[in-house]
Write a protein that holds these residues in place. Structure first.
Motif, PDB file in Angstrom:
ATOM      1  N   THR A   1       0.993  -1.010  -0.074  1.00 57.29           N
ATOM      2  CA  THR A   1       0.019   0.077  -0.076  1.00 57.29           C
ATOM      3  C   THR A   1       0.902   1.177   0.187  1.00 57.29           C
ATOM      4  O   THR A   1       2.021   1.103   0.302  1.00 57.29           O
ATOM      5  CB  THR A   1      -0.911  -0.043   1.339  1.00 57.29           C
ATOM      6  N   THR A   2       0.286   2.393  -0.151  1.00 57.02           N
ATOM      7  CA  THR A   2       0.713   3.640  -0.139  1.00 57.02           C
ATOM      8  C   THR A   2       1.885   3.740   1.283  1.00 57.02           C
ATOM      9  O   THR A   2       2.415   4.352   1.438  1.00 57.02           O
ATOM     10  CB  THR A   2      -0.069   4.795  -0.404  1.00 57.02           C
ATOM     11  N   GLU A   3       0.780   3.445   2.351  1.00 60.09           N
ATOM     12  CA  GLU A   3       1.314   3.590   3.676  1.00 60.09           C
ATOM     13  C   GLU A   3       2.526   2.898   3.828  1.00 60.09           C
ATOM     14  O   GLU A   3       3.516   3.487   4.596  1.00 60.09           O
ATOM     15  CB  GLU A   3       0.346   3.258   4.661  1.00 60.09           C
ATOM     16  N   ARG A   4       2.558   1.668   3.184  1.00 60.34           N
ATOM     17  CA  ARG A   4       3.792   0.555   3.236  1.00 60.34           C
ATOM     18  C   ARG A   4       4.794   1.461   2.552  1.00 60.34           C
ATOM     19  O   ARG A   4       6.160   1.338   3.020  1.00 60.34           O
ATOM     20  CB  ARG A   4       3.392  -0.717   2.782  1.00 60.34           C
TER      21      ARG A   4
ATOM     22  N   GLU B   1       5.314   4.464   2.035  1.00 60.03           N
ATOM     23  CA  GLU B   1       5.963   5.536   2.751  1.00 60.03           C
ATOM     24  C   GLU B   1       6.745   5.421   4.051  1.00 60.03           C
ATOM     25  O   GLU B   1       7.908   6.040   4.304  1.00 60.03           O
ATOM     26  CB  GLU B   1       4.653   6.507   3.275  1.00 60.03           C
ATOM     27  N   GLU B   2       6.604   4.404   4.788  1.00 56.75           N
ATOM     28  CA  GLU B   2       7.346   3.813   5.747  1.00 56.75           C
ATOM     29  C   GLU B   2       8.646   3.237   5.295  1.00 56.75           C
ATOM     30  O   GLU B   2       9.569   3.684   5.860  1.00 56.75           O
ATOM     31  CB  GLU B   2       6.521   2.693   6.533  1.00 56.75           C
TER      32      GLU B   2
ATOM     33  N   LYS C   1      10.799   6.323   4.398  1.00 58.54           N
ATOM     34  CA  LYS C   1      11.291   6.973   5.587  1.00 58.54           C
ATOM     35  C   LYS C   1      12.743   6.099   6.089  1.00 58.54           C
ATOM     36  O   LYS C   1      13.635   6.815   6.637  1.00 58.54           O
ATOM     37  CB  LYS C   1      10.360   7.077   6.676  1.00 58.54           C
TER      38      LYS C   1
ATOM     39  N   PRO D   1       0.918   2.353  -5.807  1.00 56.56           N
ATOM     40  CA  PRO D   1       1.029   2.839  -4.253  1.00 56.56           C
ATOM     41  C   PRO D   1       2.247   3.633  -4.306  1.00 56.56           C
ATOM     42  O   PRO D   1       2.650   4.435  -3.175  1.00 56.56           O
ATOM     43  CB  PRO D   1       1.336   1.302  -3.691  1.00 56.56           C
TER      44      PRO D   1
ATOM     45  N   SER E   1       3.144   8.946  -4.437  1.00 52.87           N
ATOM     46  CA  SER E   1       2.747   9.296  -3.088  1.00 52.87           C
ATOM     47  C   SER E   1       3.685  10.738  -2.471  1.00 52.87           C
ATOM     48  O   SER E   1       5.034  10.465  -3.122  1.00 52.87           O
ATOM     49  CB  SER E   1       3.156   8.241  -1.799  1.00 52.87           C
TER      50      SER E   1
ATOM     51  N   ARG F   1       4.595  12.178   0.055  1.00 52.69           N
ATOM     52  CA  ARG F   1       5.117  12.006   1.434  1.00 52.69           C
ATOM     53  C   ARG F   1       6.494  10.934   1.005  1.00 52.69           C
ATOM     54  O   ARG F   1       7.328  11.313   1.556  1.00 52.69           O
ATOM     55  CB  ARG F   1       4.347  11.108   2.363  1.00 52.69           C
TER      56      ARG F   1
ATOM     57  N   SER G   1      10.116  12.286   1.728  1.00 54.02           N
ATOM     58  CA  SER G   1      10.996  11.478   2.519  1.00 54.02           C
ATOM     59  C   SER G   1      12.499  11.252   1.916  1.00 54.02           C
ATOM     60  O   SER G   1      13.324  11.222   2.405  1.00 54.02           O
ATOM     61  CB  SER G   1      10.383  10.398   3.217  1.00 54.02           C
TER      62      SER G   1
END
Length: 445
Positions: free
Chosen positions: A179-182, A184-185, A188, A226, A229, A231, A235
């Motif tokens: 996912t996009t959240e994955r 982004e993490e 980082k 995904p 992003s 973010r 990052s």
């Protein structure tokens, strides 16, 4: 029709009548249940009934596979369907279709959960390599494999083991969980230790996800890319512009050190990188068939135009003439699996250190050619064309068509100036004055 109460003994004794292809025996206990015996000795339970004033018949199963009680129970079930106005054959087809759909759904769900980035990455690379219009270089292919490698393998020239690639931590993640959240993490974490490699990995991953979104199997697993992003991009940050370049004063120590490299192929390759201004892979993939000594030009595979011709200047021609012809590659390497030069950076870095020069990448040599060419006031369009840059501006794109001779005139000036500044006294017999002393410095003094 003969009707009897089915028993195990009667069923066992029943046989097809002589001179007939099949015979039937009908049960009095389960309406519609029959036993069919064929001339070749095969017996099977069947069901027969009337539906909409028409006779329907369907096979229940072989007598050896069905116990009598189960056959009778199946006949009663089918009778209920017929009494309700349903055709058992159609019901069976619909039930089978439902089972097939359920199985397909289960298999699809299992596939969605099992297909990971590590599974599809080699398939993606192989597909892009096989694409005719793709044009991936071997360096680009190697980058895809290196960025997702597990690491832990021995290096060829060091006791240290290879490190896992930036994408390795994502290789075991199912596509549906990418996912996009994955992303982004992941960005980082990777940005803290290796931002440059992470940025490259992010760009390559984005292209891979675009490929998945159009794939006949993986498109359902990646409905939206995904990696798109803001973010994640923030990052990873922006790449810093490289300023590594050979200054005028650095030419002599650089040539002195590079010409002392024991491997003549690497020595010639590094000098040609500077004097031709080509990309590292363009020059590494040069074949002997691409070099025309008679007419003085080289055909280079170009990632912009597909191929371009550049002048074969006198000193570069001498460097190439002295190289061993082991195989089809100009810059050959018996130790490399590909048969050509693979990693000249180590020897180059050692030469820089011995000369006390600052760090300089192989692409920095290409940047140096562009920079040093201005000392001879070379027209920008000519230097750009030699290096394979896309034409800039309406005039360059639509009107300027420079012949190879014009490029050679300026390219020879650039080479001569660089060699003079480097203290390399090189001349060819046809250009030397008969009263002057011609000093030809070999590649390896």
């Amino acid at each position: 029709m003969a009707r009897v109460k089915f028993t195990a003994g009667r069923i066992r004794a029943f046989e097809c009548e002589p001179c007939k292809s099949q015979s039937f025996l009908w049960d009095t206990e389960a309406p519609g249940l029959g036993l069919r015996a064929t001339a070749n000795g095969v017996k099977a339970y069947i069901f027969q009934a009337k539906l909409n004033n028409a006779t329907l018949r369907t096979t229940i199963g072989l007598e050896k596979a069905w116990h009598l009680d189960k056959a009778q129970a199946e006949a009663r079930r089918l009778k209920v369907l017929v009494d309700g106005g349903q055709d058992p054959r159609q019901v069976k087809v619909e039930q089978q279709a439902a089972q097939d759909a359920a199985r397909d759904a289960a298999e699809a769900a299992s596939l969605r959960e099992s297909v990971t980035l590590g599974h599809i990455w080699p398939e993606y690379v192989a597909d892009r390599i096989g694409s005719r219009e793709n044009g991936w270089s071997e360096h680009h292919i190697a980058a895809h494999r290196k960025l997702i490698q597990a690491g832990g393998e021995a290096r060829s020239r060091s006791r240290k083991l290879t490190q896992p690639g930036p994408l390795f931590t994502l290789s075991s993640v199912p596509l549906i969980a990418l996912t996009t959240e994955r992303i982004e993490e992941w960005a980082k974490v990777e940005a803290k230790t290796r931002p440059s490699s992470a940025r490259l990995s992010w760009r390559l991953l984005k292209a891979c996800m675009n490929w998945c979104s159009t794939h006949k199997i993986y498109s359902d697993m990646v409905p939206n890319n995904p990696t798109k992003s803001t973010r994640a991009r923030e990052s990873l940050g922006k790449p810093k512009k490289r300023n590594d370049v050979l200054q005028r004063a650095m030419l002599k120590p650089w040539f002195d050190a590079v010409r002392q490299i024991k491997n003549p192929v690497i020595s010639a390759y590094l000098q040609c990188l500077l004097l031709v201004g080509a990309r590292r892979d363009e020059l590494a993939q040069l074949r002997w068939d691409d070099v025309n000594f008679r007419w003085g030009y080289i055909t280079i595979k170009d990632k912009i135009e597909g191929a371009r011709q550049v002048p074969l200047t006198p000193y570069v021609a001498r460097l190439l003439e002295q190289l061993p012809r082991r195989n089809e590659w100009v810059f050959s390497s018996p130790a490399a699996a590909s048969g050509r030069i693979a990693e000249p950076r180590i020897a180059h870095n050692e030469a820089l250190a011995s000369a006390g020069l600052p760090h300089l990448t192989l692409h920095g040599l290409r940047r140096s050619f562009a920079t040093l060419s201005e000392w001879e006031e070379t027209p920008a369009g000519i230097a750009a064309q030699i290096q394979g840059h896309a034409p800039q501006g309406v005039r360059e794109q639509n009107y300027i068509r420079r012949p190879l001779d014009l490029l050679a005139k300026w390219h020879a000036k650039i080479e001569t100036w660089i060699l003079q500044e480097a203290g390399v006294n090189f001349a060819t017999p046809r250009h030397a004055d008969e009263h002057s002393q011609v000093v030809e410095i070999p590649v390896h003094p």
